[in-house]
Design a protein around this motif. Structure first.
Motif, PDB file in Angstrom:
ATOM      1  N   GLU A 184     -16.146  -1.359  15.405  1.00 16.73           N
ATOM      2  CA  GLU A 184     -16.235   0.087  15.600  1.00 16.73           C
ATOM      3  C   GLU A 184     -14.994   0.824  15.112  1.00 16.73           C
ATOM      4  O   GLU A 184     -14.884   2.035  15.281  1.00 16.73           O
ATOM      5  N   ARG A 185     -14.069   0.122  14.476  1.00 18.36           N
ATOM      6  CA  ARG A 185     -12.811   0.746  14.065  1.00 18.36           C
ATOM      7  C   ARG A 185     -12.684   0.832  12.550  1.00 18.36           C
ATOM      8  O   ARG A 185     -13.158  -0.032  11.815  1.00 18.36           O
ATOM      9  N   ARG A 186     -12.031   1.905  12.106  1.00 17.19           N
ATOM     10  CA  ARG A 186     -11.733   2.094  10.690  1.00 17.19           C
ATOM     11  C   ARG A 186     -10.276   1.735  10.444  1.00 17.19           C
ATOM     12  O   ARG A 186      -9.391   2.051  11.253  1.00 17.19           O
ATOM     13  N   TYR A 187     -10.035   1.073   9.317  1.00 13.01           N
ATOM     14  CA  TYR A 187      -8.687   0.710   8.908  1.00 13.01           C
ATOM     15  C   TYR A 187      -8.484   1.178   7.472  1.00 13.01           C
ATOM     16  O   TYR A 187      -9.430   1.613   6.812  1.00 13.01           O
ATOM     17  N   ARG A 188      -7.266   1.064   6.993  1.00 11.96           N
ATOM     18  CA  ARG A 188      -7.006   1.387   5.593  1.00 11.96           C
ATOM     19  C   ARG A 188      -5.971   0.432   5.023  1.00 11.96           C
ATOM     20  O   ARG A 188      -5.154  -0.141   5.754  1.00 11.96           O
ATOM     21  N   MET A 189      -6.042   0.255   3.709  1.00  8.87           N
ATOM     22  CA  MET A 189      -5.142  -0.653   3.005  1.00  8.87           C
ATOM     23  C   MET A 189      -4.869  -0.078   1.623  1.00  8.87           C
ATOM     24  O   MET A 189      -5.780   0.468   0.989  1.00  8.87           O
ATOM     25  N   PRO A 190      -3.636  -0.185   1.120  1.00  8.51           N
ATOM     26  CA  PRO A 190      -3.377   0.263  -0.261  1.00  8.51           C
ATOM     27  C   PRO A 190      -4.226  -0.532  -1.248  1.00  8.51           C
ATOM     28  O   PRO A 190      -4.372  -1.753  -1.102  1.00  8.51           O
ATOM     29  N   LEU A 191      -4.784   0.144  -2.225  1.00  6.34           N
ATOM     30  CA  LEU A 191      -5.637  -0.529  -3.208  1.00  6.34           C
ATOM     31  C   LEU A 191      -4.878  -1.643  -3.925  1.00  6.34           C
ATOM     32  O   LEU A 191      -5.425  -2.728  -4.162  1.00  6.34           O
ATOM     33  N   ALA A 192      -3.614  -1.392  -4.274  1.00  6.83           N
ATOM     34  CA  ALA A 192      -2.822  -2.417  -4.976  1.00  6.83           C
ATOM     35  C   ALA A 192      -2.676  -3.674  -4.127  1.00  6.83           C
ATOM     36  O   ALA A 192      -2.717  -4.796  -4.646  1.00  6.83           O
ATOM     37  N   LEU A 193      -2.522  -3.504  -2.814  1.00  5.75           N
ATOM     38  CA  LEU A 193      -2.414  -4.670  -1.928  1.00  5.75           C
ATOM     39  C   LEU A 193      -3.722  -5.444  -1.895  1.00  5.75           C
ATOM     40  O   LEU A 193      -3.717  -6.678  -1.879  1.00  5.75           O
ATOM     41  N   SER A 194      -4.850  -4.740  -1.903  1.00  4.23           N
ATOM     42  CA  SER A 194      -6.144  -5.432  -1.902  1.00  4.23           C
ATOM     43  C   SER A 194      -6.319  -6.248  -3.173  1.00  4.23           C
ATOM     44  O   SER A 194      -6.834  -7.371  -3.137  1.00  4.23           O
ATOM     45  N   PHE A 195      -5.881  -5.712  -4.329  1.00  3.58           N
ATOM     46  CA  PHE A 195      -5.929  -6.477  -5.574  1.00  3.58           C
ATOM     47  C   PHE A 195      -5.105  -7.757  -5.447  1.00  3.58           C
ATOM     48  O   PHE A 195      -5.526  -8.836  -5.889  1.00  3.58           O
TER      49      PHE A 195
END
Length: 260
Positions: A184-195
């Motif tokens: 039920e929670r939203r998170y966020r991550m830098p796109l460069a880190l996901s790559f």
């Protein structure tokens, strides 16, 4: 204590969702591993794996792992991957040492499924994690991803630009966030880190794939050895190509971005 239990529950749910995203890839690599254990058959192993990959792709569509739009994107990943394989194998970067009927210029047709599996992962992650992008620079990222793809060919004859391209991707993705849902929670991550993270796990998967005989690098022909760590960086760059393809497909379908 309650906070710790909640964090562990979220981490476990995240891991389960990741496994669901990897369903196609796990099934494909698992099939390749099983094929290496089979007794000698009148059909070449690479041909069996190609047939298995086709059936797996059909099954993925039937059971709803992939939508019609996703199937189109994954097919594009397959074709782009095969082109990549044809050039790289010809240049001796790696090889498929076994014989097969479904082998063209040294590359078995199942080779494209390895890239399709990456496309399937990104498509599934977009759906299961309800991904949204904020601040995404579509044109700049797509142009750099195309340049990354081309550079993996041209660096055999021209200067290798992967470091300048990596720097360019960092600039293009600066301030770009991937927002995702776990439970039920939203998170966020830098796109460069996901790559970077995806690139690392693709390097781990590549070690598993070469171990079960999916393909072989020159230093693995006399016995399996770990894939060079430099391939981690290569995957972290190449994932941008798959990401752009999936994002374009999602955008045409009217999904994938959050208000900036």
């Amino acid at each position: 204590m309650a906070t710790t239990r909640y964090a562990l529950r979220q981490l476990l749910l995240f891991a389960v969702l990741q496994l669901r995203c990897c369903a196609f890839a796990l099934a494909l690599v698992g099939g390749i591993a099983v094929s290496a254990l089979l007794p000698e058959l009148p059909v070449a192993r690479y041909d069996l794996v190609f047939g298995y990959g086709v059936l797996l792709a059909v099954l993925a569509r039937r059971v709803g792992w992939d939508s019609a739009r996703d199937t189109g994107v994954i097919a594009a990943c397959h074709v782009i991957g095969l082109l990549f394989e044809l050039v790289k194998v010809r240049l001796g970067s790696w090889s498929y040492p076994e014989d097969a009927v479904t082998k063209v210029a040294g590359v078995p047709l199942y080779g494209g499924f390895l890239y399709a599996a990456v496309g399937s992962y990104v498509c599934r992650a977009w759906q299961l994690f309800d991904l949204r992008l904020s601040g995404y620079r579509a044109t700049a990222t797509a142009a750099l991803a195309a340049a990354v793809y081309v550079n993996f060919f041209t660096h055999h004859w021209l200067p290798d630009l992967r470091w300048p391209l990596a720097a360019g991707l960092l600039v293009a993705t600066a301030g770009v966030w991937v927002r995702f849902t776990v439970g039920e929670r939203r998170y966020r991550m830098p796109l460069a880190l996901s790559f970077t993270l995806i690139g690392f796990f693709l390097w781990v998967a590549e070690n598993a794939a070469t171990y079960v005989g999916a393909w072989s690098y020159p230093h693995q022909l006399d016995g399996w050895q770990p894939v060079a760590l430099t391939k981690f960086g290569a995957w972290a760059l190449l994932i941008s190509v798959t990401f752009v393809l999936v994002e374009r497909g999602r955008r045409r379908g009217g999904a994938g971005h959050a208000p900036a």
